[in-house]
Design a protein around this motif. Structure first.
Motif, PDB file in Angstrom:
ATOM      1  N   ASP A   8       0.864  -1.195   0.000  1.00  0.00           N
ATOM      2  CA  ASP A   8       0.000   0.000   0.000  1.00  0.00           C
ATOM      3  C   ASP A   8       0.899   1.244   0.000  1.00  0.00           C
ATOM      4  O   ASP A   8       1.790   1.379   0.839  1.00  0.00           O
ATOM      5  CB  ASP A   8      -0.875  -0.026   1.262  1.00  0.00           C
ATOM      6  N   ALA A  11       0.452   7.732   1.844  1.00  0.00           N
ATOM      7  CA  ALA A  11      -0.165   9.041   1.568  1.00  0.00           C
ATOM      8  C   ALA A  11      -0.207   9.308   0.064  1.00  0.00           C
ATOM      9  O   ALA A  11       0.220  10.364  -0.415  1.00  0.00           O
ATOM     10  CB  ALA A  11       0.612  10.150   2.281  1.00  0.00           C
ATOM     11  N   PHE A  12      -0.748   8.354  -0.670  1.00  0.00           N
ATOM     12  CA  PHE A  12      -0.503   8.270  -2.111  1.00  0.00           C
ATOM     13  C   PHE A  12      -0.646   9.585  -2.894  1.00  0.00           C
ATOM     14  O   PHE A  12       0.330  10.089  -3.442  1.00  0.00           O
ATOM     15  CB  PHE A  12      -1.388   7.172  -2.705  1.00  0.00           C
ATOM     16  N   THR A  43      -6.823  12.775   0.621  1.00  0.00           N
ATOM     17  CA  THR A  43      -5.791  12.309   1.540  1.00  0.00           C
ATOM     18  C   THR A  43      -4.941  13.501   1.933  1.00  0.00           C
ATOM     19  O   THR A  43      -5.136  14.608   1.420  1.00  0.00           O
ATOM     20  CB  THR A  43      -4.925  11.194   0.937  1.00  0.00           C
ATOM     21  N   TYR A  46       1.750  13.033   5.671  1.00  0.00           N
ATOM     22  CA  TYR A  46       1.908  12.652   7.075  1.00  0.00           C
ATOM     23  C   TYR A  46       2.118  13.883   7.954  1.00  0.00           C
ATOM     24  O   TYR A  46       1.717  13.894   9.111  1.00  0.00           O
ATOM     25  CB  TYR A  46       3.029  11.604   7.223  1.00  0.00           C
ATOM     26  N   ARG A  49      -1.217  14.929   8.949  1.00  0.00           N
ATOM     27  CA  ARG A  49      -1.948  13.993   9.818  1.00  0.00           C
ATOM     28  C   ARG A  49      -1.724  14.301  11.296  1.00  0.00           C
ATOM     29  O   ARG A  49      -2.556  13.977  12.128  1.00  0.00           O
ATOM     30  CB  ARG A  49      -1.552  12.546   9.497  1.00  0.00           C
ATOM     31  N   ASP A 103      -4.007   2.354  -5.063  1.00  0.00           N
ATOM     32  CA  ASP A 103      -2.650   2.327  -4.495  1.00  0.00           C
ATOM     33  C   ASP A 103      -2.313   1.076  -3.694  1.00  0.00           C
ATOM     34  O   ASP A 103      -1.355   1.071  -2.947  1.00  0.00           O
ATOM     35  CB  ASP A 103      -2.393   3.589  -3.646  1.00  0.00           C
ATOM     36  N   LEU A 358     -16.698  10.370   0.532  1.00  0.00           N
ATOM     37  CA  LEU A 358     -15.495   9.965  -0.181  1.00  0.00           C
ATOM     38  C   LEU A 358     -15.442  10.640  -1.538  1.00  0.00           C
ATOM     39  O   LEU A 358     -16.460  10.812  -2.185  1.00  0.00           O
ATOM     40  CB  LEU A 358     -15.535   8.466  -0.465  1.00  0.00           C
TER      41      LEU A 358
HETATM   42  P1  TTP Z   1      -5.224   5.070   1.217  1.00  0.00           P
HETATM   43  O1  TTP Z   1      -4.205   4.014   0.900  1.00  0.00           O
HETATM   44  O2  TTP Z   1      -6.342   4.716   2.138  1.00  0.00           O
HETATM   45  O3  TTP Z   1      -4.514   6.345   1.864  1.00  0.00           O
HETATM   46  P2  TTP Z   1      -3.101   6.983   1.532  1.00  0.00           P
HETATM   47  O4  TTP Z   1      -2.327   6.171   0.553  1.00  0.00           O
HETATM   48  O5  TTP Z   1      -3.319   8.401   1.154  1.00  0.00           O
HETATM   49  O6  TTP Z   1      -2.399   6.966   2.949  1.00  0.00           O
HETATM   50  P3  TTP Z   1      -1.782   5.716   3.732  1.00  0.00           P
HETATM   51  O7  TTP Z   1      -0.326   6.028   3.884  1.00  0.00           O
HETATM   52  O8  TTP Z   1      -2.495   5.700   5.036  1.00  0.00           O
HETATM   53  O9  TTP Z   1      -2.034   4.500   2.913  1.00  0.00           O
HETATM   54  O10 TTP Z   1      -5.878   5.595  -0.107  1.00  0.00           O
HETATM   55  C1  TTP Z   1      -5.130   5.745  -1.309  1.00  0.00           C
HETATM   56  C2  TTP Z   1      -5.580   6.965  -2.052  1.00  0.00           C
HETATM   57  O11 TTP Z   1      -6.957   6.899  -2.348  1.00  0.00           O
HETATM   58  C3  TTP Z   1      -5.389   8.241  -1.293  1.00  0.00           C
HETATM   59  O12 TTP Z   1      -4.084   8.780  -1.470  1.00  0.00           O
HETATM   60  C4  TTP Z   1      -6.466   9.128  -1.827  1.00  0.00           C
HETATM   61  C5  TTP Z   1      -7.569   8.191  -2.264  1.00  0.00           C
HETATM   62  N1  TTP Z   1      -8.667   8.214  -1.278  1.00  0.00           N
HETATM   63  C6  TTP Z   1      -9.746   9.063  -1.500  1.00  0.00           C
HETATM   64  O13 TTP Z   1      -9.813   9.741  -2.521  1.00  0.00           O
HETATM   65  N2  TTP Z   1     -10.733   9.131  -0.558  1.00  0.00           N
HETATM   66  C7  TTP Z   1     -10.681   8.395   0.607  1.00  0.00           C
HETATM   67  O14 TTP Z   1     -11.578   8.513   1.457  1.00  0.00           O
HETATM   68  C8  TTP Z   1      -9.573   7.513   0.804  1.00  0.00           C
HETATM   69  C9  TTP Z   1      -9.488   6.682   2.071  1.00  0.00           C
HETATM   70  C10 TTP Z   1      -8.594   7.457  -0.144  1.00  0.00           C
END
Ligand code: TTP
Ligand code: MG
Length: 363
Positions: A8, A11-12, A43, A46, A49, A103, A358
């Motif tokens: 995964d 913070a993609f 998102t 970090y 966050r 991601d 979302l």
């Molecule tokens: P995630 O893998 O849940 O979050 P992330 O990659 O940003 O952070 P983490 O390090 O905790 O994995 O989701 C991947 C991407 O999907 C995120 O960057 C943005 C998108 N996304 C949305 O658009 N809406 C949402 O509610 C979520 C959870 C994610």
């Protein structure tokens, strides 16, 4: 024993934006819609966050929590490109890649460990992702999907966690119930109301009690609490429908001729379903008709169970043909398409309901 890796990205969307624009690095960055448009956070980095900002929160609230945060509008095409890049890295190791979202993915590397280990493969993947995309990912390695996924989130960002069968029970016992696959906000609250806070509490519940409280999901939770998740890594196919259509050499009015054509296409349909491995059939049958004047209609029906045999497809299509103007208006094209593959789904693994607000994931 299976070897599953879950990868995964960290913070993609925000990490991609920070890569593109060095000025954003090391700063609280929010990717999402604008507050004046009632936007939400997709998102955040970090750094953001730390202020309590998270996905699906209203952007206005996020900016209230951290007024210095930099808001960036999402660039989905860019994220999709990176998503394809990481997917091609996964496929260097195995074809058994199940893409979960833009991601993250599961990989089953059980048969790919000659001269190496699943842990080393996961390390290598992380390194390659970093070299190719400049981004970090976190990985979890275990003997099933549930544990691999929880493990990947255990040491974020840029982490890797292995859960062996020996460590599994201790690991699960400490997990808050909200991190169990299938436990959404509503189920979590119900569990907490019943005094079930951790994996250990969940394991103390009898199968009967869990089924009484959570219906068909009860058995699933009972198994997870014991580290049992047999669900296979299923490569994700984009294909959602399969069909075939024919443009006729001449426009046809005669329904007998149209029926004969549809009978042929129904036979082709059965072959197509077979060739794409959808031998259980499909529940939705759609008939497409284009008339001589290029006006076009579709008529479809969703059946209680799947159809696969050409005879059954043909019979269904004849019902749909009655809802067209065949016989009254000349026809220049007919087509059949099938969707909604597989048997009626018996819920084994409950879907995790996304939180409200979302941002839609790009197609
Ligand atoms: P995630 O893998 O849940 O979050 P992330 O990659 O940003 O952070 P983490 O390090 O905790 O994995 O989701 C991947 C991407 O999907 C995120 O960057 C943005 C998108 N996304 C949305 O658009 N809406 C949402 O509610 C979520 C959870 C994610
Ligand atoms: Mg992520």
């Amino acid at each position: 024993m299976r070897k599953i890796i879950h990868v995964d990205m960290d913070a993609f969307f925000a990490a991609v934006e920070q890569r593109e624009n060095p000025e954003l690095r090391g700063k609280p960055v929010i990717v999402g819609g604008r507050p004046q448009d009632r936007g939400v956070v997709a998102t955040c980095s970090y750094e953001a966050r730390k202020f309590g900002i998270h996905s699906a929160m209203a952007t206005s609230r996020a900016l209230y929590l951290c007024p210095d945060a930099i808001l960036v509008e999402p660039h989905f095409e860019l994220y999709m490109r990176v998503s394809h890049e990481i997917n091609s890295i996964f496929h260097e190791y195995t074809d058994l890649v199940e893409t979960l979202s833009i991601d993250e993915a599961y990989l089953d590397v059980t048969d790919r460990q000659e001269g190496t280990t699943a842990y080393r493969i996961a390390m290598e993947i992380k390194k390659k992702i970093c070299l190719k995309t400049g981004l970090t990912a976190s990985a979890g390695v275990s003997y099933n999907k549930f544990l691999a996924k929880v493990a990947s989130g255990y040491k974020k960002p840029d982490g890797i966690t292995v859960v062996t069968p020996e460590d599994a029970q201790e690991f699960i016992d400490k997990l808050p119930v909200g991190s169990f696959y299938g436990v959404g906000k509503v189920t979590e609250k119900r569990m907490l109301d019943l005094g079930i806070k951790t994996g250990s509490d969940l394991r103390k519940m009898s199968l009967e009690d869990l089924e009484n409280s959570f219906g068909s999901s009860g058995g699933w939770f009972y198994s997870l609490a014991r580290g049992i998740d047999e669900s296979p890594v299923t490569p994700y196919y984009e294909r959602k429908s399969a069909g075939r259509e024919i443009t006729l050499p001449q426009d046809i009015l005669d329904t007998g001729q149209i029926r004969a054509l549809l009978e042929n296409i129904s036979e082709d349909e059965q072959d197509i379903l077979k060739s794409i491995g959808e031998e259980k059939g499909a529940r939705t049958v759609t008939l497409k008709v284009k008339y001589f004047d290029f006006s076009q209609i579709t008529r479809s029906i969703t059946l209680p169970g799947p159809v696969y045999k050409s005879d059954d497809i043909y019979k269904t299509v004849l019902r749909l043909l009655e809802k067209t103007e065949a016989g009254k208006k000349k026809i220049r094209l007919v087509g059949i398409s099938m969707s909604n593959f597989g048997e009626k789904i018996i819920v084994k693994k409950p879907e995790k309901k996304p939180d409200e607000g979302l941002l839609p994931f790009p197609e």
